[in-house]
Design a protein around this motif. Structure first.
Motif, PDB file in Angstrom:
ATOM      1  N   ASP A  65      10.095  11.201 -11.846  1.00 35.46           N
ATOM      2  CA  ASP A  65       9.389  11.911 -10.777  1.00 35.46           C
ATOM      3  C   ASP A  65       8.453  11.033  -9.974  1.00 35.46           C
ATOM      4  OD1 ASP A  65       7.620  11.427 -12.803  1.00 35.46           O
ATOM      5  OD2 ASP A  65       6.671  13.423 -12.726  1.00 35.46           O
ATOM      6  N   GLY A  66       8.416   9.738 -10.237  1.00 31.64           N
ATOM      7  CA  GLY A  66       7.498   8.884  -9.483  1.00 31.64           C
ATOM      8  C   GLY A  66       7.428   7.480 -10.041  1.00 31.64           C
ATOM      9  N   CYS A  67       6.622   6.697  -9.379  1.00 33.01           N
ATOM     10  CA  CYS A  67       6.463   5.293  -9.771  1.00 33.01           C
ATOM     11  C   CYS A  67       5.036   4.864  -9.465  1.00 33.01           C
ATOM     12  CB  CYS A  67       7.453   4.407  -9.017  1.00 33.01           C
ATOM     13  SG  CYS A  67       7.226   2.624  -9.262  1.00 33.01           S
ATOM     14  N   ASP A  68       4.416   4.193 -10.420  1.00 37.81           N
ATOM     15  CA  ASP A  68       3.105   3.599 -10.208  1.00 37.81           C
ATOM     16  C   ASP A  68       3.218   2.086 -10.264  1.00 37.81           C
ATOM     17  OD1 ASP A  68       0.621   5.594 -10.227  1.00 37.81           O
ATOM     18  OD2 ASP A  68       2.217   6.465 -11.457  1.00 37.81           O
ATOM     19  N   GLN A  80       5.394  -0.260  -1.392  1.00 39.55           N
ATOM     20  CA  GLN A  80       5.792   1.135  -1.611  1.00 39.55           C
ATOM     21  C   GLN A  80       7.237   1.351  -1.166  1.00 39.55           C
ATOM     22  OE1 GLN A  80       4.318   4.220   1.098  1.00 39.55           O
ATOM     23  NE2 GLN A  80       3.574   5.360  -0.704  1.00 39.55           N
ATOM     24  N   LEU A  89      13.459   6.942  -5.174  1.00 43.33           N
ATOM     25  CA  LEU A  89      12.406   7.951  -5.066  1.00 43.33           C
ATOM     26  C   LEU A  89      11.935   8.081  -3.626  1.00 43.33           C
ATOM     27  CD1 LEU A  89      10.341   6.824  -8.186  1.00 43.33           C
ATOM     28  CD2 LEU A  89      11.596   8.996  -7.991  1.00 43.33           C
ATOM     29  N   ARG A  90      11.290   9.191  -3.322  1.00 41.77           N
ATOM     30  CA  ARG A  90      10.656   9.347  -2.021  1.00 41.77           C
ATOM     31  C   ARG A  90       9.425   8.441  -1.966  1.00 41.77           C
ATOM     32  NH1 ARG A  90      10.694  14.382  -3.844  1.00 41.77           N
ATOM     33  NH2 ARG A  90       8.421  14.554  -3.577  1.00 41.77           N
ATOM     34  N   GLU A  92       6.521   8.794  -0.851  1.00 35.44           N
ATOM     35  CA  GLU A  92       5.236   9.409  -1.178  1.00 35.44           C
ATOM     36  C   GLU A  92       5.037   9.593  -2.679  1.00 35.44           C
ATOM     37  OE1 GLU A  92       8.008  12.760   0.329  1.00 35.44           O
ATOM     38  OE2 GLU A  92       7.566  10.651   0.806  1.00 35.44           O
ATOM     39  N   THR A  93       6.068   9.420  -3.475  1.00 35.08           N
ATOM     40  CA  THR A  93       5.919   9.512  -4.932  1.00 35.08           C
ATOM     41  C   THR A  93       5.652   8.150  -5.565  1.00 35.08           C
ATOM     42  OG1 THR A  93       8.275   9.237  -5.411  1.00 35.08           O
ATOM     43  CG2 THR A  93       7.499  11.482  -4.964  1.00 35.08           C
ATOM     44  N   GLN A  95       3.028   5.284  -5.977  1.00 31.97           N
ATOM     45  CA  GLN A  95       1.603   5.010  -5.827  1.00 31.97           C
ATOM     46  C   GLN A  95       1.339   3.529  -6.070  1.00 31.97           C
ATOM     47  OE1 GLN A  95      -0.609   7.436  -4.833  1.00 31.97           O
ATOM     48  NE2 GLN A  95       1.256   8.678  -4.632  1.00 31.97           N
TER      49      GLN A  95
END
Length: 382
Positions: A65-68, A80, A89-90, A92-93, A95
């Motif tokens: 669901d995301g990536c940091d 990004q 991923l999108r 905006e996901t 960070q």
């Protein structure tokens, strides 16, 4: 070697042919032909690594669901975007958490170390921290371009310059990173510091010949100014010597219409005691340049023994506009002097059979503490 890649027969042939014109004033060819004296010189500058004190590193955590990303990056937006491209991923996901930079200098605008961490975390399904070794860092850099420069100038009967030409042959940073920024065939980062020659010379021609070498190049602290300032100020000193002029006084005369450059020039010369007595075996040199809205002049006091240059003192005058924190300005100028001296006295990346020869600070040395001159920084009130 790195030099032979650039300074091959093709390169020297290209230097004999006109390039894309970056500046044209008057008729430099005619003025050179009719000048009382003509001076010519060739200048070569090598590839340089960034060699930041903190090597490239990045921590990434890719999830469904995301990536940091935790990284000392100068280019958050591209980091990004690259992570979104790798993971699907999108944006905006994704960070990006920017950590302190242990030296940036343009190197941390690249995405290779970001890519390494994100791809590995995606493959492992776990947080991953990537740290380059010093050898990785030096041998897989995006280097400051090596360039070959041909300059010519004409002097009038009075010894003052009447013409100046400068042809730059080398690779393009912008063509690789931001190709849309190459306009009318000119990479402005390659000609900055040369095309905006500030001296009042009636006939000026500056052109650029694009020559790719296969060696990756990137932004290096002050970019084209770092080499073109060295080249044009050194050649200017050759003109002063040929015309029998004091290099400081000749600059003063030809910068009469450049008040901020003239101001730092005079301040540096005064504080350094230009023209005053020196210890036996020592000499002074002077230079002035504008880069990114800051105007700087420096006087170096040096000696040469057995072919080794020792820099004893550098007096710096800087006009960077409104100053909020003088300590920061002084630190920036002191650091720039370290970088400049490292490049001038030691810096060179060479290539042997497709591989970078240098690997660590033993073969790619920065200025050592024992070599550091006494530095005085004078800030012009603005």
């Amino acid at each position: 070697t790195g030099k032979s890649i650039l300074l091959d027969t093709l390169c020297t042939d290209l230097a004999r042919s006109p390039g894309v014109v970056a500046r044209h004033e008057g008729d430099a060819a005619a003025a050179l032909a009719s000048a009382a004296r003509r001076i010519e010189a060739g200048y070569e500058v090598p590839y340089l690594a960034h060699a930041t004190m903190e090597p490239m590193n990045c921590t990434a955590h890719v999830r469904r669901d995301g990536c940091d990303i935790w990284a000392p990056t100068q280019f958050q937006t591209a980091s990004q975007g690259k992570a979104a491209e790798i993971t699907g991923l999108r944006p905006e996901t994704v960070q990006v958490h920017t950590t302190m930079l242990g030296g940036g200098f343009g190197r941390r605008a690249e995405l290779d170390f970001i890519t390494d961490a994100v791809e590995t975390s995606k493959a492992e399904g776990a947080p991953v921290k990537v740290i380059y070794s010093r050898e990785d860092d030096v041998q897989h850099d995006f280097y400051r371009p090596a360039t070959y420069n041909v300059l010519a100038a004409g002097l009038g009967p009075d010894g003052y310059p009447v013409a100046w030409t400068h042809r730059i042959v080398g690779p393009s940073i912008l063509a690789r990173m931001f190709p849309r920024s190459v306009r009318n065939g000119i990479d402005n980062s390659s000609v900055e510091g040369a095309a905006n020659l500030p001296y009042d010379i009636p006939n000026i021609q500056v052109d650029w010949v694009h020559r790719e070498t296969g060696v990756p190049v990137g932004f290096w602290r002050s970019v084209g100014n770092s080499q073109n300032a060295f080249i044009k100020e050194s050649f200017f000193d050759e003109l002063a010597a040929a015309g029998g002029k004091d290099p400081y006084e000749l600059r003063r005369r030809l910068l009469a219409s450049q008040p901020r450059l003239l101001g730092v020039l005079e301040l540096a010369a005064t504080q350094a005691g230009w023209g005053g007595p020196l210890p036996v075996g020592r000499a002074r040199g002077i230079a002035v340049h504008e880069s990114f809205g800051s105007f700087v002049a420096e006087v170096a006091e040096i000696s040469v023994a057995n072919g080794t240059v020792t820099v004893h003192r550098v007096v710096c005058a800087v006009d960077c506009g409104q100053v909020v924190n003088p300590d920061t300005v002084e630190a920036q100028m002191e650091s720039a002097i370290v970088y400049g001296l490292s490049a001038a006295l030691h810096g060179e990346i060479t290539i042997d059979r497709g591989r970078v020869v240098q690997g660590n600070f033993d073969t790619y040395p920065p200025l050592r503490m024992s070599e550091m001159p006494r530095v005085e920084v004078h800030i012009v009130p603005s």
